[in-house]
Write a protein that holds these residues in place. Structure first.
Motif, PDB file in Angstrom:
ATOM      1  N   TRP A  84      13.431 -45.804 -66.582  1.00 37.91           N
ATOM      2  CA  TRP A  84      12.645 -44.808 -67.184  1.00 37.91           C
ATOM      3  C   TRP A  84      11.266 -44.464 -66.464  1.00 37.91           C
ATOM      4  CZ3 TRP A  84      14.159 -49.212 -69.260  1.00 37.91           C
ATOM      5  CH2 TRP A  84      13.330 -50.274 -69.179  1.00 37.91           C
ATOM      6  N   SER A  85      11.107 -45.085 -65.215  1.00 41.78           N
ATOM      7  CA  SER A  85      10.159 -44.731 -64.326  1.00 41.78           C
ATOM      8  C   SER A  85      10.586 -43.911 -63.231  1.00 41.78           C
ATOM      9  CB  SER A  85       9.242 -46.227 -63.627  1.00 41.78           C
ATOM     10  OG  SER A  85       8.878 -46.748 -64.705  1.00 41.78           O
ATOM     11  N   PHE A  86      12.053 -43.986 -63.123  1.00 45.83           N
ATOM     12  CA  PHE A  86      12.606 -43.128 -62.090  1.00 45.83           C
ATOM     13  C   PHE A  86      11.648 -41.808 -61.757  1.00 45.83           C
ATOM     14  CE2 PHE A  86      15.813 -40.284 -60.110  1.00 45.83           C
ATOM     15  CZ  PHE A  86      15.860 -40.597 -59.083  1.00 45.83           C
ATOM     16  N   PRO A  87      11.602 -40.683 -62.664  1.00 44.76           N
ATOM     17  CA  PRO A  87      10.988 -39.634 -62.588  1.00 44.76           C
ATOM     18  C   PRO A  87       9.694 -39.563 -61.995  1.00 44.76           C
ATOM     19  CG  PRO A  87      12.071 -39.637 -64.730  1.00 44.76           C
ATOM     20  CD  PRO A  87      11.972 -41.085 -64.057  1.00 44.76           C
ATOM     21  N   ASN A  88       8.839 -40.619 -62.378  1.00 49.35           N
ATOM     22  CA  ASN A  88       7.395 -40.629 -61.638  1.00 49.35           C
ATOM     23  C   ASN A  88       7.685 -40.876 -60.124  1.00 49.35           C
ATOM     24  OD1 ASN A  88       6.426 -40.163 -64.219  1.00 49.35           O
ATOM     25  ND2 ASN A  88       6.178 -42.234 -64.641  1.00 49.35           N
ATOM     26  N   ARG A  89       8.777 -41.678 -59.713  1.00 49.44           N
ATOM     27  CA  ARG A  89       8.986 -42.198 -58.121  1.00 49.44           C
ATOM     28  C   ARG A  89       9.409 -40.872 -57.615  1.00 49.44           C
ATOM     29  NH1 ARG A  89       9.449 -47.054 -60.901  1.00 49.44           N
ATOM     30  NH2 ARG A  89      11.972 -46.567 -61.157  1.00 49.44           N
ATOM     31  N   VAL A  90      10.504 -40.292 -58.131  1.00 45.90           N
ATOM     32  CA  VAL A  90      11.135 -39.298 -57.410  1.00 45.90           C
ATOM     33  C   VAL A  90      10.432 -38.070 -57.264  1.00 45.90           C
ATOM     34  CG1 VAL A  90      12.523 -38.481 -59.177  1.00 45.90           C
ATOM     35  CG2 VAL A  90      13.445 -38.658 -56.868  1.00 45.90           C
ATOM     36  N   GLU A  91       9.512 -37.575 -58.247  1.00 45.14           N
ATOM     37  CA  GLU A  91       9.128 -35.986 -58.609  1.00 45.14           C
ATOM     38  C   GLU A  91       8.153 -35.934 -57.160  1.00 45.14           C
ATOM     39  OE1 GLU A  91       7.141 -36.321 -62.285  1.00 45.14           O
ATOM     40  OE2 GLU A  91       8.793 -35.467 -63.278  1.00 45.14           O
ATOM     41  N   PRO A  92       7.445 -36.772 -56.779  1.00 47.26           N
ATOM     42  CA  PRO A  92       6.818 -36.422 -55.537  1.00 47.26           C
ATOM     43  C   PRO A  92       7.548 -36.157 -54.077  1.00 47.26           C
ATOM     44  CG  PRO A  92       5.501 -38.446 -56.375  1.00 47.26           C
ATOM     45  CD  PRO A  92       6.986 -38.093 -57.220  1.00 47.26           C
ATOM     46  N   ILE A  93       8.911 -36.634 -54.192  1.00 50.45           N
ATOM     47  CA  ILE A  93       9.758 -36.556 -53.168  1.00 50.45           C
ATOM     48  C   ILE A  93      10.216 -35.226 -53.126  1.00 50.45           C
ATOM     49  CG2 ILE A  93      11.967 -37.432 -52.163  1.00 50.45           C
ATOM     50  CD1 ILE A  93      10.945 -40.210 -53.079  1.00 50.45           C
ATOM     51  N   VAL A  94      10.516 -34.684 -54.526  1.00 51.00           N
ATOM     52  CA  VAL A  94      11.434 -33.639 -54.755  1.00 51.00           C
ATOM     53  C   VAL A  94      10.569 -32.211 -55.005  1.00 51.00           C
ATOM     54  CG1 VAL A  94      13.457 -34.892 -55.184  1.00 51.00           C
ATOM     55  CG2 VAL A  94      11.904 -34.051 -57.058  1.00 51.00           C
ATOM     56  N   LYS A  95       9.130 -32.568 -55.019  1.00 51.62           N
ATOM     57  CA  LYS A  95       8.376 -31.551 -55.664  1.00 51.62           C
ATOM     58  C   LYS A  95       8.530 -30.097 -54.755  1.00 51.62           C
ATOM     59  CE  LYS A  95       4.090 -32.854 -53.520  1.00 51.62           C
ATOM     60  NZ  LYS A  95       3.348 -31.878 -53.020  1.00 51.62           N
ATOM     61  N   ASP A  96       8.513 -30.177 -53.563  1.00 50.33           N
ATOM     62  CA  ASP A  96       8.542 -28.988 -52.749  1.00 50.33           C
ATOM     63  C   ASP A  96       9.988 -28.734 -52.033  1.00 50.33           C
ATOM     64  OD1 ASP A  96       5.784 -28.671 -52.931  1.00 50.33           O
ATOM     65  OD2 ASP A  96       5.587 -30.300 -51.343  1.00 50.33           O
ATOM     66  N   VAL A  97      10.892 -29.533 -52.741  1.00 50.91           N
ATOM     67  CA  VAL A  97      12.477 -29.087 -52.007  1.00 50.91           C
ATOM     68  C   VAL A  97      12.846 -27.978 -53.043  1.00 50.91           C
ATOM     69  CG1 VAL A  97      14.806 -30.151 -52.264  1.00 50.91           C
ATOM     70  CG2 VAL A  97      12.697 -31.688 -51.726  1.00 50.91           C
ATOM     71  N   PRO A  98      13.822 -27.005 -52.207  1.00 48.77           N
ATOM     72  CA  PRO A  98      14.228 -26.048 -53.077  1.00 48.77           C
ATOM     73  C   PRO A  98      15.360 -26.498 -53.948  1.00 48.77           C
ATOM     74  CG  PRO A  98      14.068 -25.609 -50.708  1.00 48.77           C
ATOM     75  CD  PRO A  98      13.677 -26.950 -50.787  1.00 48.77           C
ATOM     76  N   LYS A  99      15.677 -25.790 -54.693  1.00 48.36           N
ATOM     77  CA  LYS A  99      16.628 -26.184 -55.898  1.00 48.36           C
ATOM     78  C   LYS A  99      18.066 -26.157 -55.369  1.00 48.36           C
ATOM     79  CE  LYS A  99      13.504 -27.151 -59.363  1.00 48.36           C
ATOM     80  NZ  LYS A  99      13.244 -28.171 -59.908  1.00 48.36           N
ATOM     81  N   SER A 100      18.101 -25.425 -54.440  1.00 47.35           N
ATOM     82  CA  SER A 100      19.581 -25.347 -53.635  1.00 47.35           C
ATOM     83  C   SER A 100      19.925 -26.290 -52.558  1.00 47.35           C
ATOM     84  CB  SER A 100      19.756 -23.941 -53.104  1.00 47.35           C
ATOM     85  OG  SER A 100      18.671 -23.603 -52.043  1.00 47.35           O
ATOM     86  N   ALA A 101      18.832 -27.201 -52.302  1.00 45.34           N
ATOM     87  CA  ALA A 101      18.886 -27.958 -51.071  1.00 45.34           C
ATOM     88  C   ALA A 101      19.955 -29.081 -51.613  1.00 45.34           C
ATOM     89  CB  ALA A 101      17.576 -28.799 -50.616  1.00 45.34           C
TER      90      ALA A 101
END
Length: 127
Positions: free
Chosen positions: A62-79
């Motif tokens: 349940w904490s995974f979204p908080n850890r991964v959001e900063p990593i993927v925030k600028d990643v294109p949805k198609s990457a």
């Protein structure tokens, strides 16, 4: 069904395919740049991980979204995104969350780091 339900079949990439991708990141400009996310614990990641992988532990899920959001925030949805865990179970939950956020090119490492290590593929370790 919650994303942390780590059962089911998801698209996979083999260890040799991932090794080739990781090596290509040193030589080539790939756009959008592929992202390798290791969802094992910090200690597991520190002991050895695939080159270019970033860590976002899946535990507790349940904490995974908080850890991964900063990593993927600028990643294109198609990457291309490859998720890795020890035995390809936690990565299923990570896959499900990433897909629910609109990422369309997500795969997991088939059989996880257990297969990577069985093949004696190179690992990076934190010092």
């Amino acid at each position: 069904m919650p994303f942390w339900w780590t059962f089911g079949k998801v698209p996979e990439v083999s260890a040799p395919e991932l090794q080739q991708l990781a090596e290509s990141l040193d030589r080539e400009q790939i756009d959008p740049k592929p992202l390798i996310i290791d969802v094992r614990t910090e200690a597991e990641y520190a002991a050895g991980h695939v080159k270019h992988a970033v860590n976002a532990s899946f535990l507790p899920p349940w904490s995974f979204p908080n850890r991964v959001e900063p990593i993927v925030k600028d990643v294109p949805k198609s990457a291309q995104i490859i998720v890795i865990c020890l035995s390809a179970h936690r990565s299923i939950g990570a896959y499900k969350w990433l897909r629910s956020e609109g990422f369309s090119n997500v795969k997991q490492l088939a059989a996880g780091m257990q297969d990577w290590r069985a093949r004696h593929l190179p690992e990076q370790a934190q010092k």
